[in-house]
Design a protein around this motif. Structure first.
Motif, PDB file in Angstrom:
ATOM      1  N   GLY A 133     -19.190  36.316  52.923  1.00  0.00           N
ATOM      2  CA  GLY A 133     -20.631  36.084  52.900  1.00  0.00           C
ATOM      3  C   GLY A 133     -21.234  36.097  51.509  1.00  0.00           C
ATOM      4  N   GLU A 134     -20.488  36.629  50.544  1.00  0.00           N
ATOM      5  CA  GLU A 134     -20.976  36.691  49.167  1.00  0.00           C
ATOM      6  C   GLU A 134     -20.642  35.439  48.365  1.00  0.00           C
ATOM      7  N   VAL A 135     -19.885  34.520  48.960  1.00  0.00           N
ATOM      8  CA  VAL A 135     -19.509  33.286  48.268  1.00  0.00           C
ATOM      9  C   VAL A 135     -20.347  32.148  48.838  1.00  0.00           C
ATOM     10  N   SER A 136     -21.212  31.588  48.011  1.00  0.00           N
ATOM     11  CA  SER A 136     -22.098  30.509  48.447  1.00  0.00           C
ATOM     12  C   SER A 136     -21.390  29.156  48.364  1.00  0.00           C
ATOM     13  N   PRO A 137     -21.512  28.330  49.406  1.00  0.00           N
ATOM     14  CA  PRO A 137     -20.904  27.007  49.353  1.00  0.00           C
ATOM     15  C   PRO A 137     -21.558  26.110  48.301  1.00  0.00           C
ATOM     16  N   GLU A 138     -22.742  26.491  47.840  1.00  0.00           N
ATOM     17  CA  GLU A 138     -23.458  25.717  46.823  1.00  0.00           C
ATOM     18  C   GLU A 138     -23.059  26.120  45.397  1.00  0.00           C
ATOM     19  N   GLN A 139     -22.267  27.170  45.283  1.00  0.00           N
ATOM     20  CA  GLN A 139     -21.882  27.686  43.970  1.00  0.00           C
ATOM     21  C   GLN A 139     -20.876  26.754  43.296  1.00  0.00           C
ATOM     22  N   TYR A 140     -21.062  26.547  42.017  1.00  0.00           N
ATOM     23  CA  TYR A 140     -20.139  25.714  41.245  1.00  0.00           C
ATOM     24  C   TYR A 140     -18.858  26.490  40.973  1.00  0.00           C
ATOM     25  N   PHE A 141     -17.731  25.779  41.025  1.00  0.00           N
ATOM     26  CA  PHE A 141     -16.444  26.433  40.791  1.00  0.00           C
ATOM     27  C   PHE A 141     -16.393  27.121  39.437  1.00  0.00           C
ATOM     28  N   ASP A 142     -16.994  26.495  38.412  1.00  0.00           N
ATOM     29  CA  ASP A 142     -16.932  27.111  37.085  1.00  0.00           C
ATOM     30  C   ASP A 142     -17.795  28.365  36.971  1.00  0.00           C
ATOM     31  N   GLU A 143     -18.618  28.649  37.976  1.00  0.00           N
ATOM     32  CA  GLU A 143     -19.411  29.883  38.006  1.00  0.00           C
ATOM     33  C   GLU A 143     -18.670  31.025  38.693  1.00  0.00           C
ATOM     34  N   LEU A 144     -17.599  30.692  39.379  1.00  0.00           N
ATOM     35  CA  LEU A 144     -16.802  31.721  40.048  1.00  0.00           C
ATOM     36  C   LEU A 144     -15.934  32.413  39.013  1.00  0.00           C
ATOM     37  N   ASP A 145     -15.694  33.667  39.203  1.00  0.00           N
ATOM     38  CA  ASP A 145     -14.901  34.426  38.235  1.00  0.00           C
ATOM     39  C   ASP A 145     -13.403  34.298  38.496  1.00  0.00           C
ATOM     40  N   LEU A 146     -12.941  33.049  38.639  1.00  0.00           N
ATOM     41  CA  LEU A 146     -11.511  32.802  38.805  1.00  0.00           C
ATOM     42  C   LEU A 146     -10.927  32.428  37.456  1.00  0.00           C
ATOM     43  N   ASP A 147      -9.851  33.091  37.074  1.00  0.00           N
ATOM     44  CA  ASP A 147      -9.213  32.664  35.834  1.00  0.00           C
ATOM     45  C   ASP A 147      -8.347  31.439  36.138  1.00  0.00           C
ATOM     46  N   SER A 148      -7.784  30.838  35.109  1.00  0.00           N
ATOM     47  CA  SER A 148      -7.044  29.586  35.293  1.00  0.00           C
ATOM     48  C   SER A 148      -5.823  29.765  36.189  1.00  0.00           C
ATOM     49  N   THR A 149      -5.163  30.914  36.107  1.00  0.00           N
ATOM     50  CA  THR A 149      -3.999  31.166  36.956  1.00  0.00           C
ATOM     51  C   THR A 149      -4.414  31.231  38.423  1.00  0.00           C
ATOM     52  N   GLU A 150      -5.500  31.963  38.710  1.00  0.00           N
ATOM     53  CA  GLU A 150      -5.986  32.062  40.082  1.00  0.00           C
ATOM     54  C   GLU A 150      -6.419  30.695  40.612  1.00  0.00           C
ATOM     55  N   ALA A 151      -7.049  29.889  39.768  1.00  0.00           N
ATOM     56  CA  ALA A 151      -7.482  28.552  40.178  1.00  0.00           C
ATOM     57  C   ALA A 151      -6.283  27.672  40.511  1.00  0.00           C
ATOM     58  N   LEU A 152      -5.221  27.763  39.720  1.00  0.00           N
ATOM     59  CA  LEU A 152      -4.012  26.986  39.991  1.00  0.00           C
ATOM     60  C   LEU A 152      -3.344  27.431  41.287  1.00  0.00           C
ATOM     61  N   LEU A 204      -4.854  28.834  43.832  1.00  0.00           N
ATOM     62  CA  LEU A 204      -5.731  28.374  44.905  1.00  0.00           C
ATOM     63  C   LEU A 204      -5.515  26.879  45.173  1.00  0.00           C
ATOM     64  N   ALA A 205      -5.417  26.090  44.121  1.00  0.00           N
ATOM     65  CA  ALA A 205      -5.188  24.652  44.285  1.00  0.00           C
ATOM     66  C   ALA A 205      -3.857  24.390  44.984  1.00  0.00           C
ATOM     67  N   GLY A 206      -2.822  25.132  44.611  1.00  0.00           N
ATOM     68  CA  GLY A 206      -1.519  24.980  45.254  1.00  0.00           C
ATOM     69  C   GLY A 206      -1.566  25.360  46.730  1.00  0.00           C
ATOM     70  N   GLU A 207      -2.253  26.457  47.046  1.00  0.00           N
ATOM     71  CA  GLU A 207      -2.400  26.880  48.443  1.00  0.00           C
ATOM     72  C   GLU A 207      -3.159  25.819  49.235  1.00  0.00           C
ATOM     73  N   MET A 208      -4.190  25.252  48.617  1.00  0.00           N
ATOM     74  CA  MET A 208      -4.991  24.236  49.287  1.00  0.00           C
ATOM     75  C   MET A 208      -4.149  22.988  49.573  1.00  0.00           C
ATOM     76  N   GLU A 209      -3.360  22.559  48.608  1.00  0.00           N
ATOM     77  CA  GLU A 209      -2.509  21.391  48.802  1.00  0.00           C
ATOM     78  C   GLU A 209      -1.453  21.639  49.868  1.00  0.00           C
ATOM     79  N   ASN A 210      -0.896  22.846  49.906  1.00  0.00           N
ATOM     80  CA  ASN A 210       0.062  23.193  50.970  1.00  0.00           C
ATOM     81  C   ASN A 210      -0.618  23.163  52.329  1.00  0.00           C
ATOM     82  N   TRP A 211      -1.813  23.691  52.409  1.00  0.00           N
ATOM     83  CA  TRP A 211      -2.568  23.736  53.655  1.00  0.00           C
ATOM     84  C   TRP A 211      -2.923  22.330  54.129  1.00  0.00           C
TER      85      TRP A 211
END
Length: 84
Positions: free
Chosen positions: A23-42, A44-51
């Motif tokens: 509930g604390e993550v807004s769908p309107e929030q920009y990805f670059d505003e999220l506190d994900l570092d580059s490793t976490e983003a990669l 997440l992208a890999g998990e998304m592609e697998n899914w």
């Protein structure tokens, strides 16, 4: 796959990575505003592609910079792949 399903998946994964409630993550929030570092983003992208079962283009996040935008794009892409 609907945009709602994709959005829910993204919010749950991002919330888990950030250690916050979904509930604390807004769908309107920009990805670059999220506190994900580059490793976490990669990861997440890999998990998304697998899914999804397909690879997203390298510019996907550039053209779809929010969770809501990306979810709509994923739903559209899934629809195109299903009808092909």
């Amino acid at each position: 796959m609907t945009a709602v399903e994709a959005q829910q998946w993204l919010i749950e994964k991002i919330a888990h990575r950030l250690g916050v409630a979904p509930g604390e993550v807004s769908p309107e929030q920009y990805f670059d505003e999220l506190d994900l570092d580059s490793t976490e983003a990669l990861i997440l992208a890999g998990e998304m592609e697998n899914w999804l079962g397909f690879e997203l283009g390298t510019t996907t996040l550039w053209y779809h910079p929010t969770i809501k935008d990306l979810a709509a794009h994923i739903a559209e892409e899934c629809g195109q792949r299903a009808s092909a």
